[in-house]
Scaffold this motif. Structure first.
Motif, mmCIF file in Angstrom:
data_model
loop_
_atom_site.group_PDB
_atom_site.id
_atom_site.type_symbol
_atom_site.label_atom_id
_atom_site.label_comp_id
_atom_site.label_asym_id
_atom_site.label_seq_id
_atom_site.Cartn_x
_atom_site.Cartn_y
_atom_site.Cartn_z
ATOM 1 N N UNK A 8 -3.007 -9.022 28.476
ATOM 2 C CA UNK A 8 -3.852 -10.159 28.212
ATOM 3 C C UNK A 8 -3.856 -10.784 26.859
ATOM 4 N N UNK A 9 -3.293 -11.770 26.520
ATOM 5 C CA UNK A 9 -3.057 -12.426 25.378
ATOM 6 C C UNK A 9 -4.200 -12.431 24.381
ATOM 7 N N UNK A 10 -5.577 -12.771 25.094
ATOM 8 C CA UNK A 10 -6.924 -12.775 24.269
ATOM 9 C C UNK A 10 -6.954 -11.239 23.790
ATOM 10 N N UNK A 11 -6.845 -10.437 24.711
ATOM 11 C CA UNK A 11 -7.104 -8.860 24.319
ATOM 12 C C UNK A 11 -6.013 -8.548 23.271
ATOM 13 N N UNK A 12 -4.583 -8.820 23.300
ATOM 14 C CA UNK A 12 -4.032 -8.475 22.215
ATOM 15 C C UNK A 12 -4.378 -9.197 21.020
ATOM 16 N N UNK A 13 -4.846 -10.378 20.900
ATOM 17 C CA UNK A 13 -5.072 -11.156 19.723
ATOM 18 C C UNK A 13 -6.282 -10.265 19.184
ATOM 19 N N UNK A 14 -7.464 -9.965 19.947
ATOM 20 C CA UNK A 14 -8.665 -9.419 19.457
ATOM 21 C C UNK A 14 -8.117 -8.011 18.782
ATOM 22 N N UNK A 15 -7.147 -7.181 19.438
ATOM 23 C CA UNK A 15 -6.823 -6.090 18.898
ATOM 24 C C UNK A 15 -6.035 -5.991 17.614
ATOM 25 N N UNK A 16 -5.246 -7.128 17.397
ATOM 26 C CA UNK A 16 -4.522 -7.397 16.196
ATOM 27 C C UNK A 16 -5.383 -7.855 15.028
ATOM 28 N N UNK A 17 -6.357 -8.649 15.415
ATOM 29 C CA UNK A 17 -7.568 -9.130 14.554
ATOM 30 C C UNK A 17 -8.192 -7.840 14.025
ATOM 31 N N UNK A 18 -8.833 -6.913 14.710
ATOM 32 C CA UNK A 18 -9.535 -5.792 14.441
ATOM 33 C C UNK A 18 -8.516 -4.678 13.740
ATOM 34 N N UNK A 19 -7.294 -4.619 14.220
ATOM 35 C CA UNK A 19 -6.408 -3.960 13.102
ATOM 36 C C UNK A 19 -5.972 -4.351 11.800
ATOM 37 N N UNK A 20 -5.988 -5.712 11.794
ATOM 38 C CA UNK A 20 -6.030 -6.492 10.341
ATOM 39 C C UNK A 20 -7.299 -6.118 9.371
ATOM 40 N N UNK A 21 -8.527 -6.274 10.165
ATOM 41 C CA UNK A 21 -9.684 -5.961 9.516
ATOM 42 C C UNK A 21 -9.678 -4.574 9.006
ATOM 43 N N UNK A 22 -9.328 -3.623 9.954
ATOM 44 C CA UNK A 22 -9.237 -2.163 9.412
ATOM 45 C C UNK A 22 -8.480 -2.037 8.325
ATOM 46 N N UNK A 23 -7.305 -2.533 8.206
ATOM 47 C CA UNK A 23 -6.123 -2.354 7.200
ATOM 48 C C UNK A 23 -7.025 -3.011 5.906
ATOM 49 N N UNK A 24 -7.585 -4.029 6.113
ATOM 50 C CA UNK A 24 -8.299 -4.694 4.950
ATOM 51 C C UNK A 24 -9.330 -3.832 4.090
ATOM 52 N N UNK A 25 -10.117 -3.168 5.314
ATOM 53 C CA UNK A 25 -11.259 -2.456 4.696
ATOM 54 C C UNK A 25 -10.528 -0.897 4.125
ATOM 55 N N UNK A 26 -9.631 -0.624 4.541
ATOM 56 C CA UNK A 26 -8.981 0.548 4.025
ATOM 57 C C UNK A 26 -8.359 0.211 2.633
ATOM 58 N N UNK A 27 -7.792 -0.845 2.413
ATOM 59 C CA UNK A 27 -7.103 -1.301 1.293
ATOM 60 C C UNK A 27 -8.507 -1.482 0.198
ATOM 61 N N UNK A 28 -9.632 -2.009 0.597
ATOM 62 C CA UNK A 28 -10.704 -2.105 -0.368
ATOM 63 C C UNK A 28 -11.122 -0.660 -0.601
ATOM 64 N N UNK A 29 -11.309 0.210 0.172
ATOM 65 C CA UNK A 29 -11.694 1.580 0.013
ATOM 66 C C UNK A 29 -10.847 2.145 -1.015
#
Length: 78
Positions: A8-29
Motif C-alpha cells: 500500500x503506497x499510503x502505508x509505505x509513505x507513513x512508514x518512511x515518514x516515521x522512519x525519518x522522524x525517528x532518525x531526526x530524533x536520534x540525531x538530536x539526542x
C-alpha cells in the motif's frame, strides 16, 4: 496484517515518514549528549554563559557538517 498491506503506497509513505522522524530524533539526542558534555561545564542556571552558548552553537554546526559529509560518502555523492 497480510502481505498485500505492505504494498500500500499510503502505508509505505507513513512508514518512511516515521522512519525519518525517528532518525531526526536520534540525531538530536546524539547532538545533545555530545555537545552538552563538551560545552556545559558549570552548574545549570536559567541561561548559558556566553562561552557555553558559543561552544554549543559551534558544536552543533560541526556535528551537522560531519553528519552530512558522512551521509554523502555513504551514498556516493561528493
Amino acid at each position: 496484517m497480510d502481505g498485500s498491506a505492505l504494498n500500500n503506497p499510503r502505508l509505505k509513505a507513513m512508514i518512511e515518514e516515521e522512519r525519518t522522524k525517528a532518525m531526526a530524533n536520534e540525531l538530536v539526542a546524539k547532538l545533545t549528549f555530545l555537545c552538552w558534555d563538551k560545552c556545559v561545564t558549570g552548574s545549570v542556571g536559567s541561561s548559558f554563559s556566553r562561552s557555553e552558548t558559543s561552544c554549543l552553537s559551534n558544536c552543533a554546526k560541526r556535528f551537522a557538517e560531519v553528519k552530512m559529509m558522512t551521509m554523502q560518502r555513504f551514498t556516493g555523492r561528493s
